[in-house]
Scaffold this active site. Structure first.
Site, short mmCIF file in Angstrom:
data_model
loop_
_atom_site.label_atom_id
_atom_site.label_comp_id
_atom_site.label_asym_id
_atom_site.label_seq_id
_atom_site.Cartn_x
_atom_site.Cartn_y
_atom_site.Cartn_z
N THR A 89 0.88 -1.17 0.00
CA THR A 89 0.00 0.00 0.00
C THR A 89 0.91 1.22 0.00
O THR A 89 2.09 1.12 0.39
CB THR A 89 -0.88 0.05 1.26
N GLU A 110 -5.78 -4.05 -0.85
CA GLU A 110 -6.16 -5.23 -0.05
C GLU A 110 -7.22 -6.09 -0.72
O GLU A 110 -7.47 -7.21 -0.31
CB GLU A 110 -6.70 -4.77 1.31
N LYS A 122 -15.69 16.46 11.06
CA LYS A 122 -16.75 16.37 12.05
C LYS A 122 -17.06 17.76 12.58
O LYS A 122 -16.30 18.33 13.35
CB LYS A 122 -16.35 15.43 13.19
N TRP A 169 -21.19 14.71 10.47
CA TRP A 169 -20.20 14.55 9.41
C TRP A 169 -20.52 15.40 8.20
O TRP A 169 -21.65 15.41 7.73
CB TRP A 169 -20.15 13.09 8.95
P1 ADP Z 1 -3.88 4.22 -1.27
O1 ADP Z 1 -4.09 4.02 0.18
O2 ADP Z 1 -2.52 4.46 -1.69
O3 ADP Z 1 -4.84 5.19 -1.90
P2 ADP Z 1 -5.29 2.08 -2.56
O4 ADP Z 1 -5.06 2.26 -4.00
O5 ADP Z 1 -5.33 0.75 -2.00
O6 ADP Z 1 -4.14 2.80 -1.85
O7 ADP Z 1 -6.55 2.92 -2.17
C1 ADP Z 1 -7.74 2.38 -1.74
C2 ADP Z 1 -8.66 3.48 -1.34
O8 ADP Z 1 -8.97 4.31 -2.44
C3 ADP Z 1 -9.98 3.01 -0.83
O9 ADP Z 1 -9.90 2.60 0.50
C4 ADP Z 1 -10.82 4.27 -1.00
O10 ADP Z 1 -10.63 5.17 0.07
C5 ADP Z 1 -10.27 4.89 -2.23
N1 ADP Z 1 -11.13 4.58 -3.37
C6 ADP Z 1 -10.99 3.63 -4.28
N2 ADP Z 1 -11.98 3.67 -5.19
C7 ADP Z 1 -12.79 4.67 -4.83
C8 ADP Z 1 -14.01 5.22 -5.35
N3 ADP Z 1 -14.57 4.77 -6.46
N4 ADP Z 1 -14.57 6.26 -4.68
C9 ADP Z 1 -14.00 6.77 -3.58
N5 ADP Z 1 -12.86 6.30 -3.04
C10 ADP Z 1 -12.27 5.26 -3.66
#
Ligand code: ADP
Length: 538
Positions: free
Chosen positions: A181, A327, A432, A437
């Protein structure tokens, strides 16, 4: 009663064998400074066998980690095939990490060999003397700099062995590929995908309820192969017969628009930042031809409504939003309007993060872990489980991320009775205000609909009266102007009154993470250091 079915292990080599024979003439295109190179699936698979034979001779054994520090290109695809299929583990390295993080993940994974694109040698050189486990560096392409010391030439190495390497029969649960990550807080954490999880994820990506990659598609793969396995599309391509266009370092809007015109992909995958750039470039380019695209897949961050509308209205292209995480391999939800949705309501579905893909389950829970209603209103944290969702992180214990066999995603939002997920925030980004929220995602999406705005990122800042309030950081389009009052006025008919931000910062660009998402932690740090000038409205 015992089943009578055969028990064939689900291996990546099975995916590759299928692509190599059934779709042997399908192609992988790589954009290079000297034009477009191409090779058939058959040729790529045969070269991968040569690479596997050469790696074996070099001493790479089952379970060893082989890193890749590469752009999206054919050689990267060869590594994608050779390394897992021979029983080793491909560790895709993010070429945009800071040197300390890069050294950290190479050492943590214990990579023994790394394949490096020559054009990235100067970047890789910064960590070369900090990675004692790495015994060999294989350099793909010409590099006269000598910055990496002793290296092995990829092409000579690969062609030194014949094709015909026999892929071993492995345990389908063994490690195939790993990805860290990007570590927004603390050190990056490794997720290790198995052959089985990759196989199932590839199959899920071919269903028409998800992104539906098929033999009729040619996919422009903009999402990097180090960003969650290019969202799985590289393997799915061989599974489904989907051709691949690999853009290497040509990732600016101008280059992408040219690539689409010349190579005519039917589908393309990338984060919203890329698509915003494509819209910018095509704004003043009436000859821009995106007509080959049936859709674009955007995900990794919320896709603003205005972007989805622009692609529909200007080009007749569907934006297919997906949600997932490192993940989750990542494909877990894809937003396609249900059948029978009238055209004028379709966008209401497309702005949602996604609809749960068959094979995984998603629920929302409150802070105590109680499962909440799927009524489209109740807000909680998303939890997910399924055969392509990680059960742990590599070499670290992180029990807080798991709950009764479910992964806690850290994403906050609601879910409706039809399995559509709406994300209002990541838990670390929530605002918040007075105990309620405010969704930064909603505010950003709404502000970006203002014609003068190119990008907007909203962060929470401390407030004496309300605990926290939104600070809205906006980037104006070139030659456009708008005052904070005007922007707040624009918002006032579109969001609840108490959401309206008082604080506005006009910035040159929103900082981006290593995978091109808005990097709010940089904005928060700037604010904390008094380095983010803003104005406050009454
Ligand atoms: P990083 O933590 O580097 O961004 P990831 O690529 O694993 O790594 O990111 C996953 C996160 O990206 C998700 O937990 C979410 O917060 C965000 N995410 C992914 N797709 C979407 C989406 N369609 N809309 C909003 N957030 C998204």
């Amino acid at each position: 009663m015992q089943s009578t079915m055969q028990d064939a292990p689900l291996l990546i080599s099975g995916i590759i064998r299928h692509g190599e024979y059934v779709y042997s003439e399908k192609k992988v295109f790589t954009v290079t400074p000297d034009g477009v190179e191409e090779a058939t699936f058959f040729q790529v698979a045969k070269r991968a066998e040569q690479l596997a034979a050469a790696l074996t001779k070099l001493g790479v054994q089952s379970g060893d980690r082989v890193g890749s520090f590469m752009w999206n290109n054919q050689a990267h695809m060869e590594a994608y095939i050779a390394v897992p299929c021979m029983g080793a583990v491909l560790h895709t390295l993010n070429i945009r990490l800071f040197p300390e993080q890069l050294a950290f993940i190479i050492n943590h994974a214990g990579d023994s060999v790394i394949i490096v694109d020559a054009s990235l040698a100067p970047v890789f050189a910064k960590v070369r003397d900090q990675i004692p486990s790495v015994k060999h560096i294989i350099l793909h392409g010409k590099d006269e700099s000598g910055l990496l010391g002793e290296t092995i030439d990829y092409e000579t190495f690969l062609t030194s062995e014949p094709a015909g390497f026999e892929w071993p029969i492995l345990d389908e649960r063994s490690a195939a590929i790993m990805c860290y990550t990007s570590g927004t807080t603390g050190n990056p954490k490794g997720v290790v995908y198995s052959h089985r999880s990759t196989w199932l994820h590839s199959m899920a990506s071919t269903t028409t309820n998800s992104i539906g990659l098929s033999e009729r598609d040619r996919c422009l793969l903009i999402v990097p192969m180090f960003h969650v396995n290019a969202w799985g599309a590289a393997y799915t391509a061989f599974f489904a017969g989907t051709e691949l266009i690999m853009p290497q370092m040509y990732l600016q809007g101008e280059a992408i628009v040219k690539m689409i015109k010349e190579l005519r992909p039917t589908i393309s995958l990338g984060v919203p930042t890329i698509w915003n750039d494509v819209l910018r470039v095509t704004q003043n380019a009436p000859d821009a031809d995106l007509s080959s695209l049936r859709g674009i897949v955007a995900g990794g961050a919320a896709v603003p409504r205005v972007m989805i509308e622009a692609f529909r209205d200007r080009f007749g292209i569907d934006v297919i939003q997906g949600w997932g995480m490192t993940e989750t391999s990542p494909l877990a939800a894809v937003s396609i309007p249900p059948s029978g949705t009238p055209d004028d309501l379709a966008i209401d579905y497309r702005v949602k993060a996604g609809r749960v893909v068959a094979g995984v389950e998603v629920r929302i829970t409150d802070e105590d872990g109680t499962v909440l209603a799927r009524d489209g209103k109740t807000v909680g944290e998303f939890e997910i489980r399924g055969p392509w969702v990680t059960a742990s992180y590599y070499g670290v214990d992180d029990p807080e991320r798991f709950h009764d066999g479910w992964l806690r995603t850290g994403d906050i939002g609601s879910m409706d009775a039809e399995g559509f997920m709406t994300i209002s925030d990541r838990s670390k980004d929530v605002i918040k205000s007075g105990g309620e929220w405010i969704s930064s995602v909603d505010l950003e999406g709404t502000i970006m609909a203002h014609p003068a705005i190119f990008e907007a990122a909203v962060i929470a800042v401390p407030d004496e009266r309300w605990d926290e309030r939104p600070l809205c950081c906006v980037v104006l389009r070139p030659d456009a102007s708008a005052s904070a009052e005007e922007l707040r006025e624009f918002l006032s008919s579109r969001v609840a009154k108490w959401w309206l931000p008082e604080r506005w910062a006009f910035i040159e660009s929103v900082p981006k993470t290593s995978v091109g998402k808005f990097d709010k932690k940089v904005l928060r740090a700037k604010y904390a250091e008094d380095d983010l000038p803003y104005e406050t409205l009454d």
